[in-house]
Design a protein around this motif. Structure first.
Motif, short mmCIF file in Angstrom:
data_model
loop_
_atom_site.label_atom_id
_atom_site.label_comp_id
_atom_site.label_asym_id
_atom_site.label_seq_id
_atom_site.Cartn_x
_atom_site.Cartn_y
_atom_site.Cartn_z
N LEU A 98 0.85 -1.17 0.00
CA LEU A 98 0.00 0.00 0.00
C LEU A 98 0.90 1.23 0.00
N LEU A 99 0.52 2.23 -0.80
CA LEU A 99 1.33 3.44 -0.92
C LEU A 99 0.49 4.65 -0.54
N PHE A 100 1.00 5.44 0.41
CA PHE A 100 0.31 6.64 0.89
C PHE A 100 1.20 7.85 0.61
N ARG A 101 0.57 8.91 0.14
CA ARG A 101 1.33 10.13 -0.17
C ARG A 101 0.79 11.28 0.68
N SER A 102 1.71 12.13 1.12
CA SER A 102 1.33 13.32 1.88
C SER A 102 2.33 14.43 1.57
N GLN A 103 2.10 15.59 2.15
CA GLN A 103 3.01 16.72 1.91
C GLN A 103 4.42 16.44 2.40
N SER A 104 4.54 15.54 3.38
CA SER A 104 5.86 15.23 3.93
C SER A 104 6.56 14.10 3.17
N GLY A 105 5.89 13.50 2.18
CA GLY A 105 6.50 12.43 1.40
C GLY A 105 5.64 11.18 1.36
N GLY A 106 6.18 10.14 0.74
CA GLY A 106 5.43 8.90 0.59
C GLY A 106 5.78 7.88 1.66
N LEU A 107 4.86 6.92 1.84
CA LEU A 107 5.08 5.82 2.76
C LEU A 107 4.46 4.57 2.16
N ALA A 108 5.29 3.55 1.93
CA ALA A 108 4.82 2.27 1.40
C ALA A 108 4.89 1.23 2.51
N LEU A 109 3.86 0.36 2.57
CA LEU A 109 3.80 -0.68 3.59
C LEU A 109 3.47 -2.02 2.96
N ALA A 110 4.08 -3.08 3.50
CA ALA A 110 3.74 -4.45 3.14
C ALA A 110 3.91 -5.30 4.38
N HIS A 111 2.97 -6.23 4.61
CA HIS A 111 3.13 -7.05 5.81
C HIS A 111 2.53 -8.43 5.62
N ASN A 112 3.09 -9.35 6.38
CA ASN A 112 2.65 -10.74 6.40
C ASN A 112 2.08 -11.01 7.79
N GLY A 113 0.85 -11.49 7.83
CA GLY A 113 0.23 -11.78 9.11
C GLY A 113 -1.18 -11.25 9.17
N ASN A 114 -1.69 -11.09 10.38
CA ASN A 114 -3.06 -10.63 10.56
C ASN A 114 -3.17 -9.98 11.93
N LEU A 115 -3.82 -8.82 12.00
CA LEU A 115 -4.01 -8.11 13.25
C LEU A 115 -5.33 -8.51 13.87
N VAL A 116 -5.29 -9.07 15.07
CA VAL A 116 -6.53 -9.55 15.69
C VAL A 116 -7.36 -8.40 16.25
N ASN A 117 -6.77 -7.21 16.40
CA ASN A 117 -7.53 -6.06 16.88
C ASN A 117 -7.78 -5.05 15.76
N ALA A 118 -7.73 -5.49 14.51
CA ALA A 118 -7.90 -4.57 13.38
C ALA A 118 -9.26 -3.89 13.41
N HIS A 119 -10.31 -4.66 13.70
CA HIS A 119 -11.65 -4.07 13.71
C HIS A 119 -11.76 -2.99 14.78
N ALA A 120 -11.23 -3.27 15.96
CA ALA A 120 -11.29 -2.29 17.04
C ALA A 120 -10.51 -1.02 16.67
N LEU A 121 -9.35 -1.19 16.05
CA LEU A 121 -8.55 -0.04 15.65
C LEU A 121 -9.24 0.77 14.56
N LYS A 122 -9.91 0.09 13.64
CA LYS A 122 -10.62 0.80 12.57
C LYS A 122 -11.75 1.66 13.14
N HIS A 123 -12.50 1.09 14.07
CA HIS A 123 -13.57 1.87 14.70
C HIS A 123 -13.01 3.10 15.41
N GLN A 124 -11.89 2.90 16.09
CA GLN A 124 -11.26 4.00 16.80
C GLN A 124 -10.79 5.09 15.84
N LEU A 125 -10.15 4.69 14.75
CA LEU A 125 -9.64 5.65 13.77
C LEU A 125 -10.76 6.40 13.08
N GLU A 126 -11.83 5.68 12.71
CA GLU A 126 -12.95 6.34 12.04
C GLU A 126 -13.65 7.33 12.97
#
Length: 474
Positions: A98-126
């Motif tokens: 995944l590639l994200f761009r902002s005024q301070s520059g780009g950030l690319a991420l790749a990962h192997n695995g699964n976050l068991v608290n992803a749903h909780a974090l998404k609700h918090q972020l939204e």
């Protein structure tokens, strides 16, 4: 591997290069060697020190990444990924990196695995105003990092990573730096190698051999490695907990020529076969393994039992994926196209069929029938792992107990269903002994949650399928 018909799929593989003029091309070859870890999508992000460029798509490495793409993937650094969808669907937007761009520059991420608290974090972020563009848990990591404001990126990553629960072997890249991190329990493999002055990061060590790199070491649990113009240095974002590497990496997912924590996968699988022959001996004429991941265990079973090993099953490597076929009848025909019994080997023989696992039982039943149709008088099934009774929440697509045959049926009931003359699984103790032999010592613990139901991390209720919420041991 017969991922499409066997019912087990690992989420993904990561490969990255820092400090080489042909970084993207090396990443292509590295991803090709990790193709077994994910066949649904792939991508590469390259950095020339000033900007990040991405090429990605749905399909295999050779289908997505063509010569024209590499004209745009120029630079000294590259981050690549092969994906099998577990968390999030298989759409293009979820293909990594995944590639994200902002005024301070780009950030690319790749990962192997699964976050068991992803749903909780998404609700918090939204709730705090974030707008998520994908259904992948990987995007959550980027939002947590960005939320830390004006701190240096190194510090923002160190603040964000402790919020993540579950399994993650993670690589992040900007125009000027690369960050490599492993969750505090080290549930997924991730290693560092070197090619000349360049650094290589890979989910499996087999990729180092492909590109000519030298293995240096594994990334430690709770460690963050930084690569930049000054070289490589190590930091920690979490205190190490006893490492609990996924047992299925040794049983099924990793390539036989890979080493995990200094333990060769092929050798560990041979020991599984030998332990299995001791625990569940049988009088038979030939031993055969289900290609490809079970061949090592079959060889070990044959060596220990004294029954000759033969190629009783042959895999056709030039057949499309059977799961896209429109009917059950055509899917079963697809299995026969992928795998064939060698009549001249099994006809009139009592056959020991060694496999690495039974998930739903349908494929095992088809293979037993195939061997008997080819003339085998008896088919004795031996599995080089314990019964898979519980879902995995760390990056394997067994999300519900309901779909696991061993979750509700006894060994004898499974034997009847797959129509085998006998059936035996390796014990949990036998598996740990087979994996952990390194100078005759057990190096560390292993995640065996799919066998025992004892998970090494907290499992968040939002992660569970409704069928499993009452049964999960939290």
């Amino acid at each position: 591997m017969l991922a499409e018909i066997k019912g087990l799929n690992e989420e993904c593989g990561v490969f990255a290069v820092w400090g080489h003029e042909d970084a993207a091309q090396l990443t292509y070859y590295g991803l090709h060697s990790l193709q077994h870890r994910g066949q649904e999508g792939t991508g590469i992000v390259a950095s020339n020190g000033e900007a990040l460029h991405i090429e990605k798509g749905l399909g295999l490495v050779t289908e997505v990444l063509q010569e024209k793409q590499f004209e745009r993937l120029q630079g000294h650094a590259a981050l690549g990924h092969v994906r099998y969808a577990t968390q999030g669907d298989g759409g293009y937007e979820n293909v990594q990196p995944l590639l994200f761009r902002s005024q301070s520059g780009g950030l690319a991420l790749a990962h192997n695995g699964n976050l068991v608290n992803a749903h909780a974090l998404k609700h918090q972020l939204e709730a705090q105003g974030s707008i998520l563009q994908t259904t992948s848990d990987t995007e959550v990591i980027a939002h947590l990092i960005k939320r830390s404001g004006s701190l240096p990126l190194h510090d923002r990553i160190k603040q964000a990573l402790p919020m993540l629960k579950g399994a993650y072997a993670l690589v992040l890249m900007t125009e000027e730096q690369m960050f490599v991190a492993q969750d505090p329990r080290g549930l997924r493999p991730l290693s560092i190698g070197k090619l000349g002055d360049a650094y290589i990061v890979s989910s499996e060590t087999c990729a180092f051999d492909v590109v000519g790199a030298e293995y240096i070491r594994d990334v430690e649990a709770g460690e963050m490695i930084v690569l930049d113009a000054d070289g490589m240095y190590s930091d920690r974002f979490a205190a190490p907990i006893q490492r609990t590497m996924c047992s299925m990496e040794y049983v099924y997912f990793s390539r036989p020529d890979s080493n995990i924590d200094g333990i060769n996968v092929h050798s560990s699988r041979k020991r599984m076969g030998k332990e299995l022959a001791v625990e569940a001996p049988i009088d038979a004429d030939v031993v055969t393994g289900v290609p490809d991941s079970s061949i090592s265990a079959a060889i070990g079973f044959a060596e220990q039992s004294g029954i000759p090993y033969e190629l009783g099953l042959i895999k056709n490597r030039y057949v499309g994926r059977t799961f896209i076929q429109p009917s059950q009848e055509l899917r079963e025909q697809g299995v026969k196209m992928k795998l064939s019994a060698v009549r001249g080997i099994v006809e009139g023989k009592r056959v020991v069929m060694v496999d690495d696992s039974i998930v739903r039982g349908t494929t095992s039943k088809r293979i037993v029938r195939m061997l008997k149709e080819a003339g085998a008088t008896e088919v004795h099934v031996r599995i080089g792992a314990p019964p898979i009774k519980n879902p995995c929440y760390y990056g394997i697509d067994t999300s519900t107990k309901e779909e696991l045959i061993a979750g509700s049926k006894s060994v004898e009931e499974i034997r009847e269903l797959i129509e085998a003359d006998s059936l035996a699984f390796l014990s949990v103790e036998g598996l740990e002994e087979a994996i952990g032999k390194r100078d005759n010592t057990i190096k560390h613990g292993y995640c065996q949650a799919c066998f025992t139901g004892s998970y090494p991390t907290e499992i968040y209720p939002s992660t569970l399928h409704p069928h499993d919420k009452e049964e999960a041991k939290l």
